[in-house]
Write a protein that holds these residues in place. Sequence first.
Motif, PDB file in Angstrom:
ATOM      1  N   PRO A   1       0.645  -1.259   0.029  1.00 39.49           N
ATOM      2  CA  PRO A   1       0.111   0.085  -0.181  1.00 39.49           C
ATOM      3  C   PRO A   1       0.922   1.205  -0.014  1.00 39.49           C
ATOM      4  N   SER A   2       0.512   1.988  -0.696  1.00 42.08           N
ATOM      5  CA  SER A   2       0.932   3.613  -0.651  1.00 42.08           C
ATOM      6  C   SER A   2       0.252   4.723   0.061  1.00 42.08           C
ATOM      7  N   ILE A   3       0.881   5.498   0.853  1.00 45.32           N
ATOM      8  CA  ILE A   3      -0.016   6.782   1.312  1.00 45.32           C
ATOM      9  C   ILE A   3       0.666   8.062   0.803  1.00 45.32           C
ATOM     10  N   LEU A   4      -0.202   8.931   0.624  1.00 44.39           N
ATOM     11  CA  LEU A   4       0.365  10.505   0.260  1.00 44.39           C
ATOM     12  C   LEU A   4       0.033  11.335   1.419  1.00 44.39           C
ATOM     13  N   ARG A   5       1.224  12.055   1.746  1.00 44.76           N
ATOM     14  CA  ARG A   5       1.228  13.084   2.776  1.00 44.76           C
ATOM     15  C   ARG A   5       1.483  14.477   2.040  1.00 44.76           C
ATOM     16  N   VAL A   6       0.899  15.436   2.731  1.00 45.83           N
ATOM     17  CA  VAL A   6       1.285  16.904   1.971  1.00 45.83           C
ATOM     18  C   VAL A   6       1.467  17.978   2.877  1.00 45.83           C
ATOM     19  N   TRP A   7       2.382  18.607   2.537  1.00 44.38           N
ATOM     20  CA  TRP A   7       2.793  19.795   3.311  1.00 44.38           C
ATOM     21  C   TRP A   7       2.478  21.049   2.228  1.00 44.38           C
ATOM     22  N   ILE A   8       2.047  22.126   3.181  1.00 40.91           N
ATOM     23  CA  ILE A   8       1.898  23.601   2.756  1.00 40.91           C
ATOM     24  C   ILE A   8       3.576  23.904   2.522  1.00 40.91           C
ATOM     25  N   ALA A   9       4.086  24.557   1.266  1.00 42.61           N
ATOM     26  CA  ALA A   9       5.413  24.775   1.216  1.00 42.61           C
ATOM     27  C   ALA A   9       5.642  26.268   0.763  1.00 42.61           C
ATOM     28  N   ASP A  10       6.651  26.780   1.214  1.00 50.53           N
ATOM     29  CA  ASP A  10       6.992  28.356   0.705  1.00 50.53           C
ATOM     30  C   ASP A  10       8.070  27.989  -0.274  1.00 50.53           C
ATOM     31  N   LEU A  11       8.065  28.823  -1.359  1.00 46.50           N
ATOM     32  CA  LEU A  11       9.046  28.806  -2.180  1.00 46.50           C
ATOM     33  C   LEU A  11      10.038  29.865  -1.689  1.00 46.50           C
ATOM     34  N   LEU A  12      11.447  29.276  -1.430  1.00 46.45           N
ATOM     35  CA  LEU A  12      12.609  30.000  -0.979  1.00 46.45           C
ATOM     36  C   LEU A  12      13.256  30.451  -2.023  1.00 46.45           C
ATOM     37  N   GLU A  13      13.822  29.694  -3.013  1.00 49.21           N
ATOM     38  CA  GLU A  13      14.757  29.941  -3.951  1.00 49.21           C
ATOM     39  C   GLU A  13      14.261  29.514  -5.357  1.00 49.21           C
TER      40      GLU A  13
END
Length: 136
Positions: free
Chosen positions: A83-95
């Motif tokens: 089985p696979s699971i997806l996890r998500v993060w809000i991310a800022d663009l730094l460069e």
Amino acid sequence: MTQEIQVVVGAAIVRDGALLAAQRADPPQLRGRWELPGGKVDPGEADIDALIRECREELGVLVKPRQRVGGDVAFPRRGQGRPSILRVWIADLLEGEPAPLEHLSLRWLRPEELTEVDWLPADVPFIDDIRPHLLG
Ligand code: 9L3
Ligand code: MG
């Protein structure tokens, strides 16, 4: 035989009230569909490190994961017993400016455009969790 879960991480990169969506090039059965950029966590790798690595490899940018959103969303992978699971993060663009180094194309989606693209099924449940982060 033990069946380890394969964790896949996705980045919800937010800039100026818009979300970066990426159109997959492969595998053939997923080609043309849209996702949050990211990929598989390597053995022994921390989720956050995988997220940063995948954004560098796929988009050529440096991101800073800010906050996890949503839960563990299970999804089937063709040809993969485990089985696979997806996890998500809000991310800022730094460069850097995101480039489709491994995708067919990229789009910045404003809140009213979030459902315009054909998201992969695993990514769909996260859209409602991401929306408030676009509104400020
Ligand atoms: N996947 C689903 N949603 C996503 C990502 C980044 C990945 N947001 C699925 C597609 C593939 C598997 O996870 O079946 C592994 O992804 P990759 O390593 O091919 O990007
Ligand atoms: Mg990927």
